[in-house]
Motif scaffolding. Sequence first.
Motif, PDB file in Angstrom:
ATOM      1  N   ILE A 152       0.850  -1.187   0.000  1.00 18.52           N
ATOM      2  CA  ILE A 152       0.000   0.000   0.000  1.00 18.52           C
ATOM      3  C   ILE A 152       0.886   1.238   0.000  1.00 18.52           C
ATOM      4  O   ILE A 152       1.706   1.423   0.897  1.00 18.52           O
ATOM      5  N   ASP A 153       0.729   2.070  -1.036  1.00 21.72           N
ATOM      6  CA  ASP A 153       1.469   3.332  -1.118  1.00 21.72           C
ATOM      7  C   ASP A 153       0.518   4.468  -0.798  1.00 21.72           C
ATOM      8  O   ASP A 153      -0.612   4.507  -1.297  1.00 21.72           O
TER       9      ASP A 153
ATOM     10  N   GLN B   9      -5.457  -0.544  -6.887  1.00 23.45           N
ATOM     11  CA  GLN B   9      -6.766   0.023  -6.548  1.00 23.45           C
ATOM     12  C   GLN B   9      -6.537   1.344  -5.842  1.00 23.45           C
ATOM     13  O   GLN B   9      -6.025   1.367  -4.719  1.00 23.45           O
ATOM     14  N   GLU B  10      -6.889   2.455  -6.499  1.00 24.09           N
ATOM     15  CA  GLU B  10      -6.665   3.773  -5.920  1.00 24.09           C
ATOM     16  C   GLU B  10      -7.871   4.229  -5.115  1.00 24.09           C
ATOM     17  O   GLU B  10      -9.008   4.091  -5.556  1.00 24.09           O
ATOM     18  N   THR B  11      -7.603   4.780  -3.937  1.00 23.00           N
ATOM     19  CA  THR B  11      -8.624   5.335  -3.069  1.00 23.00           C
ATOM     20  C   THR B  11      -8.189   6.731  -2.664  1.00 23.00           C
ATOM     21  O   THR B  11      -7.022   6.951  -2.348  1.00 23.00           O
ATOM     22  N   TYR B  12      -9.122   7.678  -2.687  1.00 25.00           N
ATOM     23  CA  TYR B  12      -8.817   9.049  -2.304  1.00 25.00           C
ATOM     24  C   TYR B  12      -9.603   9.401  -1.054  1.00 25.00           C
ATOM     25  O   TYR B  12     -10.787   9.096  -0.944  1.00 25.00           O
ATOM     26  N   GLN B  13      -8.921  10.080  -0.125  1.00 23.63           N
ATOM     27  CA  GLN B  13      -9.573  10.552   1.095  1.00 23.63           C
ATOM     28  C   GLN B  13      -9.526  12.070   1.068  1.00 23.63           C
ATOM     29  O   GLN B  13      -8.462  12.659   0.869  1.00 23.63           O
ATOM     30  N   ILE B  14     -10.670  12.701   1.252  1.00 21.15           N
ATOM     31  CA  ILE B  14     -10.775  14.155   1.236  1.00 21.15           C
ATOM     32  C   ILE B  14     -11.171  14.612   2.630  1.00 21.15           C
ATOM     33  O   ILE B  14     -12.180  14.152   3.174  1.00 21.15           O
TER      34      ILE B  14
ATOM     35  N   LYS C  27      -4.013  10.092  -1.327  1.00 21.26           N
ATOM     36  CA  LYS C  27      -4.242   9.028  -2.317  1.00 21.26           C
ATOM     37  C   LYS C  27      -3.581   7.761  -1.798  1.00 21.26           C
ATOM     38  O   LYS C  27      -2.418   7.759  -1.443  1.00 21.26           O
ATOM     39  N   MET C  28      -4.359   6.689  -1.753  1.00 18.68           N
ATOM     40  CA  MET C  28      -3.831   5.403  -1.308  1.00 18.68           C
ATOM     41  C   MET C  28      -3.932   4.429  -2.478  1.00 18.68           C
ATOM     42  O   MET C  28      -4.990   4.271  -3.077  1.00 18.68           O
ATOM     43  N   ASP C  29      -2.811   3.807  -2.827  1.00 21.32           N
ATOM     44  CA  ASP C  29      -2.774   2.831  -3.910  1.00 21.32           C
ATOM     45  C   ASP C  29      -2.467   1.477  -3.298  1.00 21.32           C
ATOM     46  O   ASP C  29      -1.372   1.229  -2.821  1.00 21.32           O
ATOM     47  N   ALA C  30      -3.460   0.603  -3.298  1.00 20.66           N
ATOM     48  CA  ALA C  30      -3.307  -0.741  -2.744  1.00 20.66           C
ATOM     49  C   ALA C  30      -3.356  -1.733  -3.901  1.00 20.66           C
ATOM     50  O   ALA C  30      -4.434  -2.134  -4.343  1.00 20.66           O
TER      51      ALA C  30
END
Length: 121
Positions: free
Chosen positions: A22-23, A56-61, A50-53
């Motif tokens: 996870i980056d 699969q990219e996920t963004y937290q705002i 931005k989390m790249d697992a």
Amino acid sequence: MFGGGGGLDPRKMEQMMKQMGIDVEELDAEEVVIRTADHDLVFTSPDVTKMDARGQETYQIIGSPEQRERADDETDADAASAIPDADVEIVADRTGASEEDARAALETNDGDLAGAVADLE
């Protein structure tokens, strides 16, 4: 999940996440807009992570959004400006189609030049 005391050292947490593939990256965002059918949620100067697992990219705002109503004509203007004029010219020149037909083919193909050309040939 991680058990133990009152929290983990941020460096240890980052190291554990890297081991799991996870980056995490902090983005320097000026504004984030979430469009719904009725209104926009506009976050000004948000904290964005931005989390790249494993692809699969996920963004937290993090921030407080301002709710803005959407005008009907704003939606139409956004759709028309989504296709660059240069792309329309390329498709029209390549296929001999009118600019209107070229733009319609690009919109149908979500801006994909090759797909638009293939549809018009």
